[in-house]
Design an enzyme around this catalytic site. Structure first.
Site, PDB file in Angstrom:
ATOM      1  N   LYS A  57      -9.060  -1.751  -0.594  1.00  0.00           N
ATOM      2  CA  LYS A  57      -8.469  -0.413  -0.698  1.00  0.00           C
ATOM      3  C   LYS A  57      -8.749   0.126  -2.101  1.00  0.00           C
ATOM      4  O   LYS A  57      -8.227  -0.390  -3.075  1.00  0.00           O
ATOM      5  CB  LYS A  57      -6.957  -0.543  -0.444  1.00  0.00           C
ATOM      6  CG  LYS A  57      -6.156   0.724  -0.506  1.00  0.00           C
ATOM      7  CD  LYS A  57      -4.693   0.361  -0.193  1.00  0.00           C
ATOM      8  CE  LYS A  57      -3.790   1.549  -0.162  1.00  0.00           C
ATOM      9  NZ  LYS A  57      -2.398   1.171   0.152  1.00  0.00           N
ATOM     10  N   ASN A 187       5.520  -1.160   8.557  1.00  0.00           N
ATOM     11  CA  ASN A 187       5.125  -0.677   7.235  1.00  0.00           C
ATOM     12  C   ASN A 187       6.390  -0.416   6.421  1.00  0.00           C
ATOM     13  O   ASN A 187       7.219   0.417   6.799  1.00  0.00           O
ATOM     14  CB  ASN A 187       4.298   0.608   7.368  1.00  0.00           C
ATOM     15  CG  ASN A 187       3.610   0.972   6.065  1.00  0.00           C
ATOM     16  OD1 ASN A 187       4.139   0.738   4.985  1.00  0.00           O
ATOM     17  ND2 ASN A 187       2.429   1.552   6.166  1.00  0.00           N
ATOM     18  N   GLU A 217       3.780  -5.100   6.499  1.00  0.00           N
ATOM     19  CA  GLU A 217       2.801  -4.343   5.710  1.00  0.00           C
ATOM     20  C   GLU A 217       3.493  -3.648   4.537  1.00  0.00           C
ATOM     21  O   GLU A 217       4.619  -3.187   4.664  1.00  0.00           O
ATOM     22  CB  GLU A 217       2.140  -3.257   6.562  1.00  0.00           C
ATOM     23  CG  GLU A 217       1.525  -3.719   7.873  1.00  0.00           C
ATOM     24  CD  GLU A 217       1.056  -2.530   8.693  1.00  0.00           C
ATOM     25  OE1 GLU A 217       0.681  -1.490   8.113  1.00  0.00           O
ATOM     26  OE2 GLU A 217       1.074  -2.615   9.926  1.00  0.00           O
TER      27      GLU A 217
END
Length: 261
Positions: A57, A187, A217
């Site tokens: 990322k 998440n 996550e």
């Protein structure tokens, strides 16, 4: 307009352009298209692996640049050597600095399962994912209706790819859960404040049926957090920024994974 709405609006334009440049029939000629994807579920449950899905990322809308000049080749190989169970590759360029090319590079150097991390809103993106060597795709409950999740999930399964459904809260979980997905990711990032809190994963863990692999996550910045979440039934841990903030993400992953139980 919030950030997710901006991303989706841009993604619709982007997909329309991609369709013109790379028609489906062209994508289906890819050497990867007829290949059999590797199961992310199976790799997450392997005893010789760490259950970590290590992410590449470069940047994010909330954090800006994280690691602009990362070598996908070197980092993906080092992630797998460190004991990761799979890779997550950001392919969104506008907001995350990734690219389809990043996933192609990771695929060419690794035999592990690779998750295409993007904002998927169409079947075309599924075909595109298969054509570049992805084994699994991400569907985000916050941007899709349940019927869209079922449609896209079914389509992914027809391509023999697995589906990770991402939810942020109990409401999203209750309204989007379907047998057309394989893994459910919680998440921990609040989309309004961008703050992370692993209490979200703990709270939702018992609400996710055991039919699904549970994946935590965001905000997983210590091995102790991961070890604790394992006691709540989580079998997968998607970790990106914790590794990518290091000058050597692969080395950071190795040190982190060595401390997991």
């Amino acid at each position: 307009m919030d950030i997710l709405s901006k991303i989706v609006a841009h993604k619709r334009k982007e997909v329309a352009i991609q369709k013109e440049l790379y028609p489906i029939k062209l994508l289906e000629r890819s050497t990867y298209f007829e290949g059999k994807p590797v199961s992310l579920k199976a790799y997450l449950q392997r005893e010789d692996k760490s259950a970590v899905i290590a992410e590449i990322k470069r940047k994010s809308p909330s954090g800006g640049d994280i690691n602009k000049h990362v070598s996908v080749e070197k980092t993906s190989i080092e992630y797998m050597q460190a004991g990761a169970s799979g890779l997550s590759i950001l392919t969104d360029k506008e907001f995350f600095g990734g690219s389809i090319e990043d996933l192609k590079v990771a695929r060419s150097f690794n035999f592990c399962p690779i998750l295409r991390k993007d904002f998927i809103i169409s079947e075309y993106q599924m075909i595109e994912a298969k054509s570049i060597g992805a084994d699994a795709v991400l569907l985000i409950a916050a941007i899709l209706e349940k019927d869209e999740i079922e449609q896209l999930g079914s389509f992914a399964h027809r391509l023999n790819m697995e589906v990770l459904l991402e939810v942020h809260n109990e409401e999203e979980l209750n309204t989007s859960m379907t047998d057309k997905v394989d893994l459910i990711g919680v998440n921990n990032r609040n989309l309004k404040t961008f703050e992370t809190d692993i209490e979200v994963s703990k709270r939702l863990a018992s609400l996710i049926p055991d039919d699904f692999i549970k994946v935590a996550e965001s905000g997983l910045n210590s091995p102790e957090m991961v070890n604790e979440l394992k006691t709540f039934g989580f079998e997968g841990f998607l970790i990106g920024e914790t590794f990518m903030k290091s000058g050597r993400p692969g080395k950071a992953a190795k040190e982190f994974i060595s401390k997991l139980k």
